[in-house]
Every structure is written in structure tokens, then in C-alpha cells.
Design a protein around this motif. Structure first.
Motif, mmCIF file in Angstrom:
data_model
loop_
_atom_site.group_PDB
_atom_site.id
_atom_site.type_symbol
_atom_site.label_atom_id
_atom_site.label_comp_id
_atom_site.label_asym_id
_atom_site.label_seq_id
_atom_site.Cartn_x
_atom_site.Cartn_y
_atom_site.Cartn_z
ATOM 1 N N UNK A 262 0.825 -1.205 0.000
ATOM 2 C CA UNK A 262 0.000 0.000 0.000
ATOM 3 C C UNK A 262 0.861 1.257 0.000
ATOM 4 N N UNK A 263 1.987 1.226 0.735
ATOM 5 C CA UNK A 263 2.884 2.388 0.782
ATOM 6 C C UNK A 263 3.524 2.628 -0.580
ATOM 7 N N UNK A 264 3.906 1.548 -1.257
ATOM 8 C CA UNK A 264 4.504 1.689 -2.583
ATOM 9 C C UNK A 264 3.514 2.305 -3.573
ATOM 10 N N UNK A 265 2.246 1.847 -3.492
ATOM 11 C CA UNK A 265 1.239 2.426 -4.406
ATOM 12 C C UNK A 265 1.028 3.902 -4.109
ATOM 13 N N UNK A 266 0.972 4.253 -2.790
ATOM 14 C CA UNK A 266 0.762 5.665 -2.427
ATOM 15 C C UNK A 266 1.942 6.523 -2.888
ATOM 16 N N UNK A 267 3.147 5.969 -2.759
ATOM 17 C CA UNK A 267 4.331 6.722 -3.188
ATOM 18 C C UNK A 267 4.357 6.878 -4.697
ATOM 19 N N UNK A 268 3.972 5.822 -5.426
ATOM 20 C CA UNK A 268 3.951 5.881 -6.891
ATOM 21 C C UNK A 268 2.918 6.885 -7.385
ATOM 22 N N UNK A 269 1.868 7.085 -6.600
ATOM 23 C CA UNK A 269 0.809 8.023 -6.984
ATOM 24 C C UNK A 269 1.112 9.442 -6.492
ATOM 25 N N UNK A 270 2.335 9.676 -5.948
ATOM 26 C CA UNK A 270 2.776 11.003 -5.465
ATOM 27 C C UNK A 270 1.831 11.557 -4.403
ATOM 28 N N UNK A 271 1.386 10.688 -3.502
ATOM 29 C CA UNK A 271 0.525 11.163 -2.423
ATOM 30 C C UNK A 271 1.385 11.809 -1.348
ATOM 31 N N UNK A 272 0.771 12.576 -0.433
ATOM 32 C CA UNK A 272 1.541 13.253 0.620
ATOM 33 C C UNK A 272 2.308 12.243 1.476
ATOM 34 N N UNK A 273 3.380 12.706 2.082
ATOM 35 C CA UNK A 273 4.223 11.837 2.909
ATOM 36 C C UNK A 273 3.446 11.231 4.064
ATOM 37 N N UNK A 274 2.511 12.018 4.619
ATOM 38 C CA UNK A 274 1.716 11.500 5.753
ATOM 39 C C UNK A 274 0.846 10.328 5.313
ATOM 40 N N UNK A 275 0.328 10.425 4.089
ATOM 41 C CA UNK A 275 -0.508 9.328 3.570
ATOM 42 C C UNK A 275 0.333 8.083 3.341
ATOM 43 N N UNK A 276 1.550 8.310 2.798
ATOM 44 C CA UNK A 276 2.454 7.172 2.565
ATOM 45 C C UNK A 276 2.815 6.512 3.888
#
Length: 437
Positions: A262-276
Motif C-alpha cells: 500500500x505504501x509503494x502504491x501511495x508513493x507511486x501516486x505522489x501522495x503526501x508523505x503523511x498518507x504514505x
């Protein structure tokens, strides 16, 4: 129609007798089994009479014999009731066949008289030639033929009914003789039962003189059973906790893997650091029930389901044995005893067998005898009072595989084992899970 009624009556009687035969055969099998067990107990009892140290065992054997003899008397009474029903049915059938036979004979006699008065071939020809037309002549000719056939059938019916009547009378005689024999056997059993009850009173009076010593023996037996129960409970508790730790470790590893994805997907989608960071945090592992952790793997779940599916068909832990103490609470010389399984008396040196596929979880020596615990998914089987064991912890065993030998009490010569069945931490009555002997 009368012939049809007779046939229907015979069919119903035969059906009733078939049901009786099945019930009677089962009762005879039970009586034979009780006779065999009584013979075994009597031989053992006669051996204990020669050994004063075995007085308590002598009392226990007397109690077992009395219980089995009472069961045998009950079985005989059931057989007698079935025979009474059969006698009643056969008597009614005989009366019915006698009435039917008499009626057939009367009808046949009337036909003979009629045939005698009309036996002339001239009369028969005149009867046919006096017809109005060819069609009527044909019908009259067929009538004469049918009348002759009917006479033949009536004669055969009389012969058949006489034969059935003879068979039923013989059956009735045999049934009455069997009932007389059973009643005689019942009287003998009642007489023997009375003698054994008197003997039991004498043994109890004799044992009462040794009350202090017996109380001490029972306290020691109670302490031994409690040590055994604590060991069994601790082992099962430990196995459940081990399974829980393994299941939770697998669950945490899976949660961490899912969080990393889930963290990798959030990072790939350029989501905020808090979301990652939030996505990278694994979800907490829920605490599962004992049943869930014991069947957490597909193999354990299948084994548990297979074990449950064989309820009432599991083989006995010994090839030959008699239950001497059932599951639950009982009192021995005023001391309360709690049996979490059943005690099975067997022959000296008897092999002890696993009742189902599983894995050995405990082998322990408790006060000179061995304890063995086998896991079957959610279920545990326990074998105690073993003289020796032939398996080790962690070893997989199969159904009916020999796992040890039964222990023998050196002071009394009695060989027995304890057998328990636990579903998780809860002990259940194992007798209903074993196949009928």
C-alpha cells in the motif's frame, strides 16, 4: 378377492416377522456379547479371590458383573417381549389360515357336488348346443373350461394353505420353545445376580475393616489423577498458545506485506508523505479463538474436519477392551472422582493404537506410567497409563498405528488404559466418538 386378502395378510405378517428378525438378531448379538464379557470378568474375579491384596479390585469386578448381569436380564426381557409379539402374530395367522382353509374346503366340496350332478358329457353338450347363437355357445364353452380351471386352482389353494398352516404351526412351536428357554435362562441369571449382590455386601463389610488403608489408596489415586489432569491441561494449553503465536506471526507478516504494497502504491501516486506513512503502518492483528488458531492452516483444518466426520466410527485405542469407568463424576468409597475420559480394561501386554491420523504433542512419564497426547487439528486424544511408548514428540502417526502398550498394576494384575478426547481445552465424552463394539 378372498385370495387377494389372504396374500396381503401373509405379506404383512412376513414384513412384521422381518422387522422382528432384525430386532431379535440384534438382541441375540447383545446377549452373546454380554455372556462373553461376563465370562471374562468371572475368570478374572476368581483369580482375585486368591489374592487378599486385590480386595478392592474384587469389589470393582463384582460391581461390573452385577451391572452386566442386570443388562443381560434387561436384554432377555426385551427378547421375551419380541417373542410374545411373534407368538401372537403367528397365532392370529394360524387362526386366519384355518378359517380360510375351512372356507376353501366348503367351496370345493360344493363344486364337487355340482360337478357330480353335471358330470355327464351329454349334459355339457346340451348346455352348449342350447345356445341361441354361436357367440353364446362360445361363451358357454369357455365357462365350462373356466369352471374346470377354477376347480384346479381351488385344489391348489387348499394344498398351499395347508402347507402354509403347517409352516406357521411349526414356527409357533419353535417360538414357544425359545421363549421357555429364555425364561429359564432369566431365572438362572436372577439367581446368580442375587448371590453376587450378597457377595458384594460381604466384600464391602470386609473392606470396611480396612477403611483407613483404602481411603489412603483412594486419596493417592485422586492425587495421581489430578496430576495427570494438570499435565494434560497444561500440554493442550501450551499447544494452543504455540499455534496462536504461529498464526499471529503469519498474520503480522501478511499485514506488513500488505502495508508495504500500500505504501509503494501511495508513493507511486505522489501522495503526501503523511498518507504514505499511514499506508506503511500494518493493521493490528486480531486475537482469534482457540478453534481458529488450531485450524489456521489448510492442513490442520482438513484434519480437524476429517476427525469430526468420523464421529461414531473411530477405532478403539485397544483391539479388545471393556469400559470400567465412564466419563464424568463418580464416587469411590466416598471420595469424589472426576474422569475426563473413560477407563478401558484390556489384556496384559495389549497394544495401544492411535484412533486417527495426527501428530504426537506430548510423551511424559508420570509416576511410572506414560502419558501420550496426539493432536488432530482442533482435537486432541489422550492415552494414559501406558507401560511403554513407541513414538516421540513431533512424530506423525496414522489411524490404528501402535503407539505403545497398556500398563498393568503389579499388585492386582489388572491391565487398563485411560482414553480422553478434548476439543480444544474442553474434555468431551469419547465413548460417543468410538465405533460400536
Amino acid at each position: 378377492m378372498k385370495l387377494v386378502k389372504v396374500v396381503l395378510l401373509l405379506v404383512m405378517v412376513c414384513g412384521a416377522l422381518a422387522v422382528h428378525a432384525q430386532s431379535s438378531a440384534e438382541l441375540k448379538r447383545q446377549r452373546a456379547k454380554l455372556n462373553s464379557e461376563l465370562d471374562d470378568l468371572n475368570r478374572e474375579y476368581q483369580a482375585t479371590v486368591q489374592n487378599k491384596r486385590a480386595s478392592l479390585k474384587q469389589l470393582n469386578l463384582l460391581k461390573e458383573q452385577i451391572t452386566l448381569r442386570e443388562n443381560k436380564i434387561t436384554t432377555i426381557n426385551s427378547e421375551v417381549r419380541l417373542l410374545d409379539n411373534q407368538i401372537s402374530q403367528n397365532t392370529n395367522t394360524v387362526h386366519s389360515l384355518q378359517g380360510q382353509l375351512e372356507q376353501l374346503k366348503q367351496q370345493y366340496a360344493a363344486m364337487i357336488v355340482f360337478a357330480y350332478h353335471n358330470q355327464s358329457a351329454y349334459n355339457k353338450l346340451m348346455f352348449v348346443f342350447a345356445s341361441k347363437d354361436f357367440n353364446q355357445a362360445y361363451k358357454r364353452l369357455k365357462y365350462l373350461q373356466q369352471f374346470g380351471d377354477y376347480r384346479q386352482r381351488q385344489a391348489e389353494s387348499i394344498q398351499g394353505t395347508q402347507k402354509d398352516l403347517h409352516v406357521k404351526i411349526n414356527q409357533l412351536d419353535r417360538t414357544k420353545n425359545e421363549k421357555s428357554s429364555l425364561l429359564h435362562e432369566e431365572e438362572n441369571e436372577k439367581e446368580t445376580l442375587g448371590k453376587q449382590q450378597n457377595e458384594q455386601v460381604a466384600v464391602v463389610n470386609d473392606l470396611s475393616k480396612q477403611q483407613g488403608q483404602l481411603k489412603q489408596q483412594q486419596r493417592e489415586a485422586l492425587a495421581q489423577r489430578r496430576r495427570l489432569d494438570r499435565q494434560i491441561a497444561a500440554t493442550i494449553r501450551q499447544e494452543i498458545e504455540n499455534a496462536r503465536r504461529e498464526a499471529e506471526a503469519r498474520a503480522r507478516a501478511e499485514a506488513a506485506r500488505q502495508a508495504a504494497l500500500a505504501a509503494e502504491r501511495a508513493k507511486a501516486e505522489n501522495r503526501p508523505a503523511a498518507t504514505v506513512a499511514a499506508a506503511a503502518k500494518p493493521k493490528p492483528v486480531e486475537r482469534k479463538s482457540d478453534s481458529e488458531v488450531l485450524t489456521a492452516t489448510p492442513e490442520a483444518a482438513k484434519l480437524s474436519n476429517d476427525f469430526l466426520g468420523n464421529r461414531g466410527r473411530l477405532p478403539w485405542p485397544v483391539a479388545n477392551g471393556i469400559v470400567t469407568q465412564n466419563f464424568g463424576t463418580y464416587y469411590m468409597e466416598g471420595i469424589q472422582m472426576d474422569n475426563q475420559g473413560i477407563d478401558i480394561k484390556t489384556g496384559s501386554g495389549a497394544s495401544v493404537r492411535a484412533v486417527f491420523d495426527g501428530e504426537v504433542r506430548k510423551v511424559a512419564n508420570i509416576s511410572g506410567s506414560y502419558l501420550l497426547i496426539i493432536e488432530h487439528g482442533e482435537y486432541f486424544t489422550v492415552y494414559s497409563n501406558l507401560q511403554s511408548v513407541s513414538v516421540a514428540r513431533g512424530q506423525k502417526v496414522s489411524t490404528r498405528q501402535t503407539v505403545g502398550t497398556a500398563g498393568t498394576d503389579p499388585s492386582t494384575g489388572e491391565t487398563s488404559i485411560g482414553f480422553e478426547l478434548h476439543k480444544g481445552k474442553a474434555a468431551v465424552n469419547p465413548k460417543s466418538w468410538l465405533a460400536a463394539q
